[in-house]
Every structure is written in C-alpha cells, then in structure tokens.
Design a protein around this motif. Structure first.
Motif, PDB file in Angstrom:
ATOM      1  N   GLU A  35    -116.192  -8.944 -85.844  1.00 39.03           N
ATOM      2  CA  GLU A  35    -117.101 -10.091 -85.915  1.00 39.03           C
ATOM      3  C   GLU A  35    -116.265 -11.341 -85.678  1.00 39.03           C
ATOM      4  OE1 GLU A  35    -120.183  -9.476 -85.969  1.00 39.03           O
ATOM      5  OE2 GLU A  35    -120.157  -7.418 -86.729  1.00 39.03           O
ATOM      6  N   THR A  36    -116.780 -12.215 -84.826  1.00 35.79           N
ATOM      7  CA  THR A  36    -116.035 -13.403 -84.425  1.00 35.79           C
ATOM      8  C   THR A  36    -116.929 -14.642 -84.534  1.00 35.79           C
ATOM      9  OG1 THR A  36    -116.683 -13.144 -82.102  1.00 35.79           O
ATOM     10  CG2 THR A  36    -114.664 -12.032 -82.807  1.00 35.79           C
ATOM     11  N   MET A  37    -116.336 -15.801 -84.288  1.00 34.49           N
ATOM     12  CA  MET A  37    -117.098 -17.050 -84.331  1.00 34.49           C
ATOM     13  C   MET A  37    -117.928 -17.264 -83.070  1.00 34.49           C
ATOM     14  SD  MET A  37    -116.794 -18.527 -87.214  1.00 34.49           S
ATOM     15  CE  MET A  37    -117.389 -20.172 -86.842  1.00 34.49           C
ATOM     16  N   GLY A  38    -117.726 -16.453 -82.057  1.00 33.34           N
ATOM     17  CA  GLY A  38    -118.468 -16.585 -80.804  1.00 33.34           C
ATOM     18  C   GLY A  38    -118.089 -15.460 -79.871  1.00 33.34           C
ATOM     19  N   LEU A  39    -118.448 -15.596 -78.600  1.00 33.89           N
ATOM     20  CA  LEU A  39    -118.282 -14.497 -77.650  1.00 33.89           C
ATOM     21  C   LEU A  39    -117.204 -14.741 -76.602  1.00 33.89           C
ATOM     22  CD1 LEU A  39    -122.057 -13.597 -77.112  1.00 33.89           C
ATOM     23  CD2 LEU A  39    -120.393 -12.487 -78.619  1.00 33.89           C
ATOM     24  N   ASP A  44    -112.797 -18.170 -79.552  1.00 36.79           N
ATOM     25  CA  ASP A  44    -113.447 -17.950 -80.842  1.00 36.79           C
ATOM     26  C   ASP A  44    -112.642 -17.023 -81.728  1.00 36.79           C
ATOM     27  OD1 ASP A  44    -115.685 -19.558 -80.133  1.00 36.79           O
ATOM     28  OD2 ASP A  44    -116.419 -17.895 -78.903  1.00 36.79           O
ATOM     29  N   ARG A  45    -112.392 -17.474 -82.954  1.00 34.29           N
ATOM     30  CA  ARG A  45    -111.491 -16.733 -83.822  1.00 34.29           C
ATOM     31  C   ARG A  45    -112.105 -15.452 -84.378  1.00 34.29           C
ATOM     32  NH1 ARG A  45    -111.910 -17.591 -89.537  1.00 34.29           N
ATOM     33  NH2 ARG A  45    -113.225 -19.378 -90.116  1.00 34.29           N
ATOM     34  N   LEU A  46    -111.233 -14.509 -84.632  1.00 35.28           N
ATOM     35  CA  LEU A  46    -111.601 -13.250 -85.262  1.00 35.28           C
ATOM     36  C   LEU A  46    -111.804 -13.473 -86.751  1.00 35.28           C
ATOM     37  CD1 LEU A  46    -111.757 -10.076 -85.181  1.00 35.28           C
ATOM     38  CD2 LEU A  46    -109.275 -10.110 -85.554  1.00 35.28           C
ATOM     39  N   CYS A  47    -112.919 -12.978 -87.291  1.00 32.21           N
ATOM     40  CA  CYS A  47    -113.231 -13.176 -88.704  1.00 32.21           C
ATOM     41  C   CYS A  47    -113.224 -11.881 -89.512  1.00 32.21           C
ATOM     42  CB  CYS A  47    -114.609 -13.825 -88.853  1.00 32.21           C
ATOM     43  SG  CYS A  47    -114.776 -15.412 -88.021  1.00 32.21           S
ATOM     44  N   LEU A  48    -113.644 -10.779 -88.896  1.00 29.68           N
ATOM     45  CA  LEU A  48    -113.810  -9.531 -89.633  1.00 29.68           C
ATOM     46  C   LEU A  48    -113.541  -8.355 -88.713  1.00 29.68           C
ATOM     47  CD1 LEU A  48    -114.880  -8.835 -92.592  1.00 29.68           C
ATOM     48  CD2 LEU A  48    -117.028  -8.214 -91.458  1.00 29.68           C
ATOM     49  N   VAL A  49    -112.860  -7.346 -89.255  1.00 25.90           N
ATOM     50  CA  VAL A  49    -112.658  -6.082 -88.542  1.00 25.90           C
ATOM     51  C   VAL A  49    -113.222  -4.971 -89.418  1.00 25.90           C
ATOM     52  CG1 VAL A  49    -110.999  -4.501 -87.478  1.00 25.90           C
ATOM     53  CG2 VAL A  49    -110.552  -6.969 -87.465  1.00 25.90           C
ATOM     54  N   GLN A  50    -114.178  -4.209 -88.870  1.00 27.62           N
ATOM     55  CA  GLN A  50    -114.812  -3.137 -89.615  1.00 27.62           C
ATOM     56  C   GLN A  50    -114.285  -1.788 -89.117  1.00 27.62           C
ATOM     57  OE1 GLN A  50    -116.321  -6.069 -88.037  1.00 27.62           O
ATOM     58  NE2 GLN A  50    -118.387  -5.223 -87.880  1.00 27.62           N
ATOM     59  N   GLN A  62    -111.318  -8.918 -93.839  1.00 27.40           N
ATOM     60  CA  GLN A  62    -111.594 -10.322 -93.539  1.00 27.40           C
ATOM     61  C   GLN A  62    -110.299 -11.011 -93.134  1.00 27.40           C
ATOM     62  OE1 GLN A  62    -113.297 -12.599 -96.763  1.00 27.40           O
ATOM     63  NE2 GLN A  62    -114.183 -14.111 -95.384  1.00 27.40           N
ATOM     64  N   ILE A  63    -110.291 -11.553 -91.920  1.00 30.47           N
ATOM     65  CA  ILE A  63    -109.127 -12.252 -91.388  1.00 30.47           C
ATOM     66  C   ILE A  63    -109.331 -13.754 -91.620  1.00 30.47           C
ATOM     67  CG2 ILE A  63    -107.706 -12.683 -89.357  1.00 30.47           C
ATOM     68  CD1 ILE A  63    -107.660  -9.768 -90.291  1.00 30.47           C
ATOM     69  N   ILE A  64    -108.521 -14.330 -92.478  1.00 32.08           N
ATOM     70  CA  ILE A  64    -108.658 -15.739 -92.845  1.00 32.08           C
ATOM     71  C   ILE A  64    -107.449 -16.509 -92.313  1.00 32.08           C
ATOM     72  CG2 ILE A  64    -108.906 -17.364 -94.768  1.00 32.08           C
ATOM     73  CD1 ILE A  64    -109.922 -14.958 -96.439  1.00 32.08           C
ATOM     74  N   PRO A  65    -107.675 -17.552 -91.516  1.00 30.52           N
ATOM     75  CA  PRO A  65    -106.540 -18.300 -90.953  1.00 30.52           C
ATOM     76  C   PRO A  65    -105.716 -18.999 -92.019  1.00 30.52           C
ATOM     77  CG  PRO A  65    -108.617 -19.414 -90.484  1.00 30.52           C
ATOM     78  CD  PRO A  65    -108.973 -18.097 -91.080  1.00 30.52           C
ATOM     79  N   GLU A  66    -104.466 -19.242 -91.717  1.00 26.02           N
ATOM     80  CA  GLU A  66    -103.573 -19.902 -92.668  1.00 26.02           C
ATOM     81  C   GLU A  66    -104.082 -21.294 -93.028  1.00 26.02           C
ATOM     82  OE1 GLU A  66     -99.390 -19.709 -91.754  1.00 26.02           O
ATOM     83  OE2 GLU A  66     -99.677 -17.901 -90.552  1.00 26.02           O
ATOM     84  N   SER A  67    -104.738 -21.958 -92.084  1.00 25.88           N
ATOM     85  CA  SER A  67    -105.253 -23.303 -92.341  1.00 25.88           C
ATOM     86  C   SER A  67    -106.337 -23.313 -93.408  1.00 25.88           C
ATOM     87  CB  SER A  67    -105.811 -23.903 -91.043  1.00 25.88           C
ATOM     88  OG  SER A  67    -106.874 -23.124 -90.539  1.00 25.88           O
ATOM     89  N   LEU A  68    -106.934 -22.141 -93.672  1.00 24.27           N
ATOM     90  CA  LEU A  68    -107.968 -22.028 -94.703  1.00 24.27           C
ATOM     91  C   LEU A  68    -107.476 -21.239 -95.910  1.00 24.27           C
ATOM     92  CD1 LEU A  68    -111.120 -21.342 -92.464  1.00 24.27           C
ATOM     93  CD2 LEU A  68    -110.369 -23.515 -93.470  1.00 24.27           C
ATOM     94  N   GLY A  69    -106.153 -21.123 -96.040  1.00 23.71           N
ATOM     95  CA  GLY A  69    -105.566 -20.469 -97.198  1.00 23.71           C
ATOM     96  C   GLY A  69    -105.357 -18.979 -97.054  1.00 23.71           C
TER      97      GLY A  69
END
Length: 218
Positions: A35-39, A44-50, A62-69
């Motif tokens: 699941e990503t922020m767009g196509l 668009d950043r990667l958010c989730l890998v199932q 859940q892949i969380i960028p360093e800028s968001l902790g």
C-alpha cells in the motif's frame, strides 16, 4: 518494534511497525502486496507491506519514514525475505509492487509470480483481471475494495484498513493454484514463467521512466 494482533473473518492479521520480527517463516511461496500514497513508484512513498503464507493469516509491516519518527528503509528482516532467491514472491500486478519495493527499500524481488499476468494469459474471453473479480469468479470469495483509496500514510491504521490490506494477500495462493491449472491446460505455463522472470526488469524500466514511451512499442 511493536506488533498488534487483529482478528477478522477467522483470519489473524498482525501489524508490525518498521520490520518483520525475527523467526517468522512463510514457506517456499509468500504472497505479498503493498500500500502506497499513490500509483507512481518514483514519487509516492511505501506505507505498508502485507505478507501471507497462504494459511489464512497475514502479517502487515508498516513502513514509517524517519521524518515521522520511524526507521524508513531500515527493515532487514523484511528485505532479507524479499531478496531471498529460495522464496517465490507471489503478487497481483507484480510490475507495480516490485518497482515500489525497489525504489523504497532498494531490494530486487525475485523470483516472482503474478496472478494478474497469469489471468491475462488464460482468461482472454474477458477483460476482468482485477483481484476482486478473480477472487469472485475463481474462488467464490467476495473481497471489498472500500479502503483502497484511504490514507495509508496515517500514523495509526484502522482495523478496516488492515482488513482490506490483508484481503489482498490472503487468497493469492488459492488463486494461483486455479490459474496455474489453467496455464497448464492452455500450454502457457512456460510463457507465463518467462513473463514472471522479466518482471523485476520491467519494474526497473518503469522507475527509469520507460513506461511512456514503452521501449517495446514500435
């Protein structure tokens, strides 16, 4: 790294922040989706890998960028699995997922299989090759796409989002079994394998901007 367990329709869905825990095994074939922020994989950043072993249970990372902790691409257990040459990665529309994982995690996923490619090779009597249609027509399973366009970059993902995300991998093993039978029946299994072998390179071409114009066009 924390994990949260959800139950939905008899399946367990475990959410892991940042990476897979040590010691989780998925067998010789693991179903994967993203699941990503767009196509657009390069934007668009990667958010989730199932992931699922085809046993009715799913793990979501859940892949969380360093800028968001978060830890960003620092997910060694997940990357080790994705790059493992002894594990087949089973996708639906692998072209997009392998490009996203290459761009976001720096991993080349191989070997791969793709149920969308398989469906297009053997179900030439229809243009319905989406996962929802295939699950309904081949497995008799109804899956909801209601959360498809929700905000996957949110810090806290809802149970509804995770249920949707898990549904994209829980049925891929059974779907592949049906499609593999059709590929064998139509004598197109070796052709499908050649397509699967090319998918990592196809993802690389997309990331380099060769989606349009496509170098295979006249």
């Amino acid at each position: 790294m924390g994990s949260t367990l959800f139950q939905s329709n008899g399946a367990s869905i475990r959410l892991h922040r940042h990476d897979l825990p040590e010691g989780i095994g998925f067998g010789p074939v693991v179903a994967i989706d993203t699941e990503t922020m767009g196509l657009l994989p390069h934007r668009d950043r990667l958010c989730l890998v199932q992931l699922s072993a085809g046993d009715g249970h799913a793990h979501c990372v859940q892949i969380i960028p360093e800028s968001l902790g978060g830890r960003g691409a620092d997910c060694p257990n997940l990357k080790r699995l994705l790059a493992d040459a002894a594990t087949i990665k089973l996708f639906h529309f692998a072209r997009f997922d392998v490009a996203v994982l290459r761009q976001s995690l720096g991993v080349i996923c191989a070997p791969v299989r793709c149920t969308k490619v398989a469906a297009k090779l053997v179900r030439t009597f229809t243009d319905r090759h989406g996962l929802k249609d295939l699950c309904k027509e081949l497995l008799g399973v109804e899956i909801s796409k209601q959360q498809q366009t929700s905000d996957w970059g949110a810090a806290e993902l809802s149970a509804e989002q995770l249920t949707y995300a898990a549904s994209d991998v829980l049925h891929l093993h059974a779907l592949w079994a049906k499609l593999e039978t059709l590929l064998i029946r139509e004598d197109r299994l070796s052709l499908a394998q050649a397509c699967f072998d090319f998918l990592p390179a196809r993802g690389e071409l997309d990331l380099l901007g060769y989606e349009d114009p496509d170098i295979f066009h006249h």
